[in-house]
Write a protein that holds these residues in place. Structure first.
Motif, PDB file in Angstrom:
ATOM      1  N   ALA A   1       1.275   4.117  -2.592  1.00  0.00           N
ATOM      2  CA  ALA A   1       1.237   5.750  -2.206  1.00  0.00           C
ATOM      3  C   ALA A   1       2.362   6.560  -2.874  1.00  0.00           C
ATOM      4  O   ALA A   1       2.401   7.621  -3.478  1.00  0.00           O
ATOM      5  CB  ALA A   1       1.013   6.363  -1.104  1.00  0.00           C
ATOM      6  N   VAL A   2       3.497   5.771  -2.721  1.00  0.00           N
ATOM      7  CA  VAL A   2       4.575   6.819  -3.203  1.00  0.00           C
ATOM      8  C   VAL A   2       4.681   6.260  -4.986  1.00  0.00           C
ATOM      9  O   VAL A   2       4.912   7.466  -5.536  1.00  0.00           O
ATOM     10  CB  VAL A   2       6.310   6.072  -2.540  1.00  0.00           C
ATOM     11  CG1 VAL A   2       7.902   6.273  -3.677  1.00  0.00           C
ATOM     12  CG2 VAL A   2       6.887   6.085  -1.063  1.00  0.00           C
TER      13      VAL A   2
ATOM     14  N   LYS B   1       7.801  13.315   2.480  1.00  0.00           N
ATOM     15  CA  LYS B   1       8.032  12.155   2.872  1.00  0.00           C
ATOM     16  C   LYS B   1       9.690  11.677   2.989  1.00  0.00           C
ATOM     17  O   LYS B   1      10.289  11.884   2.026  1.00  0.00           O
ATOM     18  CB  LYS B   1       7.846  11.295   1.951  1.00  0.00           C
ATOM     19  CG  LYS B   1       5.863  11.117   2.024  1.00  0.00           C
ATOM     20  CD  LYS B   1       5.407  10.047   1.127  1.00  0.00           C
ATOM     21  CE  LYS B   1       3.578  10.789   0.897  1.00  0.00           C
ATOM     22  NZ  LYS B   1       3.648   9.053  -0.048  1.00  0.00           N
TER      23      LYS B   1
ATOM     24  N   MET C   1       0.978  -1.216   0.032  1.00  0.00           N
ATOM     25  CA  MET C   1      -0.113   0.222  -0.080  1.00  0.00           C
ATOM     26  C   MET C   1       0.940   1.162   0.016  1.00  0.00           C
ATOM     27  O   MET C   1       1.371   2.356  -0.528  1.00  0.00           O
ATOM     28  CB  MET C   1      -1.363  -0.267   1.190  1.00  0.00           C
ATOM     29  CG  MET C   1      -1.662  -0.963   1.215  1.00  0.00           C
ATOM     30  SD  MET C   1      -3.016  -0.936   0.030  1.00  0.00           S
ATOM     31  CE  MET C   1      -4.044  -0.016   0.721  1.00  0.00           C
ATOM     32  N   GLU C   2       1.960   1.240   0.875  1.00  0.00           N
ATOM     33  CA  GLU C   2       3.222   2.619   0.939  1.00  0.00           C
ATOM     34  C   GLU C   2       3.377   2.388  -0.614  1.00  0.00           C
ATOM     35  O   GLU C   2       3.724   3.663  -1.061  1.00  0.00           O
ATOM     36  CB  GLU C   2       3.648   2.298   2.218  1.00  0.00           C
ATOM     37  CG  GLU C   2       4.864   3.646   1.861  1.00  0.00           C
ATOM     38  CD  GLU C   2       4.823   3.257   3.513  1.00  0.00           C
ATOM     39  OE1 GLU C   2       6.460   4.151   3.585  1.00  0.00           O
ATOM     40  OE2 GLU C   2       4.693   2.567   4.439  1.00  0.00           O
ATOM     41  N   ASN C   3       4.363   1.814  -1.362  1.00  0.00           N
ATOM     42  CA  ASN C   3       5.087   1.578  -2.461  1.00  0.00           C
ATOM     43  C   ASN C   3       3.733   2.309  -3.513  1.00  0.00           C
ATOM     44  O   ASN C   3       4.387   3.200  -4.101  1.00  0.00           O
ATOM     45  CB  ASN C   3       5.330  -0.324  -2.799  1.00  0.00           C
ATOM     46  CG  ASN C   3       6.637   0.007  -1.954  1.00  0.00           C
ATOM     47  OD1 ASN C   3       7.300   0.498  -1.416  1.00  0.00           O
ATOM     48  ND2 ASN C   3       6.783  -1.522  -1.857  1.00  0.00           N
TER      49      ASN C   3
ATOM     50  N   VAL D   1      11.873   8.935   1.476  1.00  0.00           N
ATOM     51  CA  VAL D   1      11.893   7.838   1.496  1.00  0.00           C
ATOM     52  C   VAL D   1      13.156   7.339   0.815  1.00  0.00           C
ATOM     53  O   VAL D   1      14.137   8.577  -0.141  1.00  0.00           O
ATOM     54  CB  VAL D   1      10.755   7.836  -0.130  1.00  0.00           C
ATOM     55  CG1 VAL D   1      10.739   6.439  -0.741  1.00  0.00           C
ATOM     56  CG2 VAL D   1       9.498   8.241   0.166  1.00  0.00           C
TER      57      VAL D   1
END
Length: 88
Positions: free
Chosen positions: A5-6, A36, A1-3, A38
């Motif tokens: 969004a990124v 963010k 999910m986070e990937n 990253v």
């Protein structure tokens, strides 16, 4: 999910700048615009999976060709032609 969004943020920035940013600049802009933090390896991996590449621009020439300003006269008047081998 986070990937995902990124990756959505990466695609947004990529479309806005016309695809000239690579993973290094992309990392800086994600931190600057979205706040963010990253890792650059993650951005590289996600861009590679999505098929996003930066545009590699050609370097410009740094000189302007010009004609000769001053040509010296031939004072020696040397002749470099030979009528037969091993003459000169």
């Amino acid at each position: 999910m986070e990937n995902e969004a990124v990756l959505q943020d990466i695609r947004t920035i990529y479309a806005r700048v016309g695809g000239i940013y690579g993973y290094r600049r992309m990392k800086l802009n994600i931190k600057r615009l979205y706040g963010k933090t990253v890792n650059h390896k993650r951005i590289y991996r996600l861009m590679h999976i999505a098929g996003l590449q930066s545009v590699i621009r050609r370097k410009r020439k740094r000189y302007v060709p010009s004609s000769a300003q001053y040509v010296a006269e031939n004072r020696l008047n040397r002749e470099f032609t030979a009528s037969k081998p091993n003459e000169k």
